[in-house]
Scaffold this motif. Structure first.
Motif, PDB file in Angstrom:
ATOM      1  N   SER A 175       0.784  -1.226  -0.002  1.00  0.00           N
ATOM      2  CA  SER A 175      -0.030   0.098   0.007  1.00  0.00           C
ATOM      3  C   SER A 175       0.743   1.316   0.203  1.00  0.00           C
ATOM      4  O   SER A 175       0.374   2.424   0.041  1.00  0.00           O
ATOM      5  CB  SER A 175      -0.950  -0.032   1.250  1.00  0.00           C
ATOM      6  OG  SER A 175      -0.298  -0.120   2.087  1.00  0.00           O
ATOM      7  N   ARG A 199      -9.630   2.697 -13.070  1.00  0.00           N
ATOM      8  CA  ARG A 199      -8.294   2.789 -12.628  1.00  0.00           C
ATOM      9  C   ARG A 199      -8.151   3.783 -11.561  1.00  0.00           C
ATOM     10  O   ARG A 199      -7.633   3.499 -10.397  1.00  0.00           O
ATOM     11  CB  ARG A 199      -7.382   3.369 -13.773  1.00  0.00           C
ATOM     12  CG  ARG A 199      -7.253   2.262 -14.906  1.00  0.00           C
ATOM     13  CD  ARG A 199      -6.290   2.853 -15.800  1.00  0.00           C
ATOM     14  NE  ARG A 199      -4.767   2.984 -15.315  1.00  0.00           N
ATOM     15  CZ  ARG A 199      -4.012   1.789 -15.178  1.00  0.00           C
ATOM     16  NH1 ARG A 199      -4.520   0.566 -15.511  1.00  0.00           N
ATOM     17  NH2 ARG A 199      -2.879   1.890 -14.830  1.00  0.00           N
ATOM     18  N   ASP A 200      -9.112   4.812 -11.816  1.00  0.00           N
ATOM     19  CA  ASP A 200      -8.912   5.793 -10.610  1.00  0.00           C
ATOM     20  C   ASP A 200      -9.626   5.316  -9.234  1.00  0.00           C
ATOM     21  O   ASP A 200      -9.265   5.464  -8.069  1.00  0.00           O
ATOM     22  CB  ASP A 200      -9.895   6.966 -10.963  1.00  0.00           C
ATOM     23  CG  ASP A 200      -9.068   7.866 -12.187  1.00  0.00           C
ATOM     24  OD1 ASP A 200      -7.970   7.562 -12.293  1.00  0.00           O
ATOM     25  OD2 ASP A 200      -9.888   8.669 -12.776  1.00  0.00           O
ATOM     26  N   ARG A 201     -10.613   4.536  -9.658  1.00  0.00           N
ATOM     27  CA  ARG A 201     -11.503   3.845  -8.366  1.00  0.00           C
ATOM     28  C   ARG A 201     -10.779   3.040  -7.552  1.00  0.00           C
ATOM     29  O   ARG A 201     -10.452   2.840  -6.157  1.00  0.00           O
ATOM     30  CB  ARG A 201     -12.704   3.361  -8.786  1.00  0.00           C
ATOM     31  CG  ARG A 201     -13.738   2.783  -7.634  1.00  0.00           C
ATOM     32  CD  ARG A 201     -14.965   2.417  -8.243  1.00  0.00           C
ATOM     33  NE  ARG A 201     -15.922   1.861  -7.073  1.00  0.00           N
ATOM     34  CZ  ARG A 201     -16.078   0.500  -6.854  1.00  0.00           C
ATOM     35  NH1 ARG A 201     -15.730  -0.383  -8.035  1.00  0.00           N
ATOM     36  NH2 ARG A 201     -16.844   0.071  -6.123  1.00  0.00           N
ATOM     37  N   CYS A 202      -9.677   2.081  -8.276  1.00  0.00           N
ATOM     38  CA  CYS A 202      -8.707   1.324  -7.556  1.00  0.00           C
ATOM     39  C   CYS A 202      -7.692   1.895  -6.810  1.00  0.00           C
ATOM     40  O   CYS A 202      -7.402   1.349  -5.842  1.00  0.00           O
ATOM     41  CB  CYS A 202      -8.207   0.276  -8.546  1.00  0.00           C
ATOM     42  SG  CYS A 202      -9.323  -1.002  -9.520  1.00  0.00           S
ATOM     43  N   LYS A 203      -7.304   2.987  -7.379  1.00  0.00           N
ATOM     44  CA  LYS A 203      -6.314   3.927  -6.449  1.00  0.00           C
ATOM     45  C   LYS A 203      -6.909   4.454  -5.236  1.00  0.00           C
ATOM     46  O   LYS A 203      -6.422   4.447  -4.420  1.00  0.00           O
ATOM     47  CB  LYS A 203      -5.655   4.893  -7.548  1.00  0.00           C
ATOM     48  CG  LYS A 203      -4.743   4.523  -8.527  1.00  0.00           C
ATOM     49  CD  LYS A 203      -3.954   5.422  -9.184  1.00  0.00           C
ATOM     50  CE  LYS A 203      -3.172   4.874 -10.448  1.00  0.00           C
ATOM     51  NZ  LYS A 203      -2.214   3.902  -9.932  1.00  0.00           N
ATOM     52  N   GLN A 204      -8.071   4.903  -5.369  1.00  0.00           N
ATOM     53  CA  GLN A 204      -8.770   5.528  -4.403  1.00  0.00           C
ATOM     54  C   GLN A 204      -9.022   4.605  -3.226  1.00  0.00           C
ATOM     55  O   GLN A 204      -9.002   4.831  -2.041  1.00  0.00           O
ATOM     56  CB  GLN A 204     -10.151   6.140  -4.795  1.00  0.00           C
ATOM     57  CG  GLN A 204     -10.992   7.113  -3.815  1.00  0.00           C
ATOM     58  CD  GLN A 204     -12.459   7.239  -4.313  1.00  0.00           C
ATOM     59  OE1 GLN A 204     -12.608   7.100  -5.757  1.00  0.00           O
ATOM     60  NE2 GLN A 204     -13.145   7.915  -3.603  1.00  0.00           N
ATOM     61  N   LEU A 205      -9.596   3.260  -3.754  1.00  0.00           N
ATOM     62  CA  LEU A 205      -9.831   2.229  -2.611  1.00  0.00           C
ATOM     63  C   LEU A 205      -8.879   1.381  -2.044  1.00  0.00           C
ATOM     64  O   LEU A 205      -9.104   0.509  -1.167  1.00  0.00           O
ATOM     65  CB  LEU A 205     -11.028   1.457  -3.308  1.00  0.00           C
ATOM     66  CG  LEU A 205     -12.405   2.223  -3.592  1.00  0.00           C
ATOM     67  CD1 LEU A 205     -13.525   1.218  -4.113  1.00  0.00           C
ATOM     68  CD2 LEU A 205     -12.763   3.002  -2.443  1.00  0.00           C
ATOM     69  N   GLY A 213      -3.172  -0.666  -5.750  1.00  0.00           N
ATOM     70  CA  GLY A 213      -3.898   0.389  -6.583  1.00  0.00           C
ATOM     71  C   GLY A 213      -4.106   0.085  -8.129  1.00  0.00           C
ATOM     72  O   GLY A 213      -4.498   0.670  -8.870  1.00  0.00           O
ATOM     73  N   GLN A 241     -11.836   5.321 -15.213  1.00  0.00           N
ATOM     74  CA  GLN A 241     -12.716   5.507 -14.009  1.00  0.00           C
ATOM     75  C   GLN A 241     -12.320   4.411 -13.263  1.00  0.00           C
ATOM     76  O   GLN A 241     -12.365   4.713 -12.040  1.00  0.00           O
ATOM     77  CB  GLN A 241     -14.104   5.461 -14.228  1.00  0.00           C
ATOM     78  CG  GLN A 241     -14.536   7.049 -15.005  1.00  0.00           C
ATOM     79  CD  GLN A 241     -16.112   7.058 -15.117  1.00  0.00           C
ATOM     80  OE1 GLN A 241     -17.024   5.914 -15.224  1.00  0.00           O
ATOM     81  NE2 GLN A 241     -16.686   8.230 -14.940  1.00  0.00           N
TER      82      GLN A 241
END
Length: 392
Positions: A184, A349-355, A305, A347
């Protein structure tokens, strides 16, 4: 209590033996050294060099019982014939076998906990060598039937155990394995760029990381990748990273049949120090396994991510935590479509990095060890009650 742990399969070798079950043991011991609670521990390992890697703690005693990694029969003989005597001599109250098999002749005073990683030898026996099938059918099933308490690494494996071996649910507890904190840690872009250059890959490659063996379904991944190249004209390479396990010749044959020699890379076994780099350097992580007890690389990639495409069977949706794209592992068309979606969907990819931080927290070492110690305590209570009932 005095708790014993059989850590003989903990390995720091640079091959497939330093894989999933070895890392499970390593994370367990590392975290126990940080939060042992009030208990004392005796840990049996394979050689002094392993002890040198482990964190010392006054409540933990490491005992070396070396055997050659090239001679598993020596380990089995030690485990079944010598270890029970050591458990008796050291007056161990609860003995934990963290990889499927416990000693048959445990002293009567000692409760036993077995961690079951999967039942592939029953679900997919054809993808194992004859020696592995024989070992598991001889030792694993007997261990599961005689254990005081069984830890399964997923609810899927818990259901399998109840269905296939007829173990009552009250003797089974699911405790998810943990993922290392390093996954992480967001790496600098310059470091990732340098790593890609060093390994001959560009931004956008598809990664598989795991042992090369039939259950991982790599032949279907190769078929899906060939379809991707033909249908969408993608230039991204496929990296099949990991040590050679068993029955892996089909993988190299399939690469040749599909004419993918220039597009598929085999970097071999990946050291711990480079795993996070591989995950964060990839555009997509692909793990279309036919069956997993948990599938920890899926959780590791998500914590890094990176978007993940994995199977919709066994425990893999659990490891995917509602974020991975899950497909039928036998359907190369569905796998190809999911890989393409993961490659182009910003979208996602962005969600994976955010979560990603939430995934790391969900599968933390602190939670795993806290629950494992509670399982030791529960096993001791069950065993004590069983002995009282037996005497009466």
């Amino acid at each position: 209590m005095h708790i014993g742990i059989n850590a003989q399969l903990l390995s720091y070798s640079q091959n497939y033996r330093n894989g999933g079950v070895s890392r499970y043991i390593r994370y367990l011991l590392t975290q126990l050294a940080r939060q042992p609670q009030e208990h004392a521990y005796t840990v049996f390992v394979n050689g002094q060099e392993v002890i040198d890697h482990l964190e010392p703690h006054p409540q933990i005693t490491y005992v070396s019982a070396p055997w050659s990694e090239d001679r598993p029969t020596s380990r089995i003989a030690w485990e079944q014939l010598t270890l029970p005597t050591l458990i008796r001599q050291k007056q161990i109250d609860v003995f934990h076998s963290p990889v499927n098999v416990r000693p048959e002749l445990l002293p009567r005073h000692c409760a036993s906990v077995v961690t079951l990683h999967d039942l592939a030898f029953l679900r997919f026996s054809h993808v194992l060598t004859r020696a592995k099938r024989l070992y598991h059918s001889t030792f694993t099933v007997r261990s599961l039937k005689h254990a005081t308490l069984i830890i399964t690494v997923s609810d899927s494996t818990k259901r399998d155990l109840h269905e296939l071996v007829n173990i009552p649910y009250e003797r089974i507890q699911t405790i998810y394995p943990c993922i290392d904190e390093r996954f992480s840690n967001v790496l600098k872009e310059e470091k990732i760029h340098s790593f890609r250059e060093k390994n001959g890959v560009k931004d956008g490659f598809i990664l598989y990381l795991g042992t090369l063996e039939p259950r991982k379904n790599i032949a279907t991944l190769l078929d899906a990748y060939a379809q991707l190249k033909q249908k969408y004209q993608i230039q991204e390479k496929l990296v099949l990273a990991g040590g050679k396990g068993w029955l892996y010749d089909e993988i190299f044959t399939r690469v040749h049949q599909l004419g993918l020699e220039e597009a598929v890379l085999f970097p071999g076994f990946v050291a711990d120090s480079e795993q996070a780099l591989w995950y964060q350097s990839a555009a997509v992580f692909a793990y279309p396994s036919l069956y997993e007890g948990f599938g920890i690389p899926v959780a590791e990639a998500l914590a890094s991510g990176t978007p993940v495409v994995t199977s919709n069977v066994s425990s893999l949706p659990e490891a995917g935590a509602g974020l991975a794209l899950c497909i039928d592992p036998q359907d190369s068309n569905a796998l190809s479509a999911a890989l393409y979606q993961a490659l182009i969907d910003q979208q996602l990819r962005d969600r994976c990095k955010q979560l990603a931080p939430g995934i790391a927290q969900q599968f933390s070492a602190h939670a795993m060890v806290e629950q494992t110690i509670a399982a030791y305590e529960q096993a001791a209570k069950i065993h004590h009650q069983q002995r009282i009932t037996y005497v009466q």
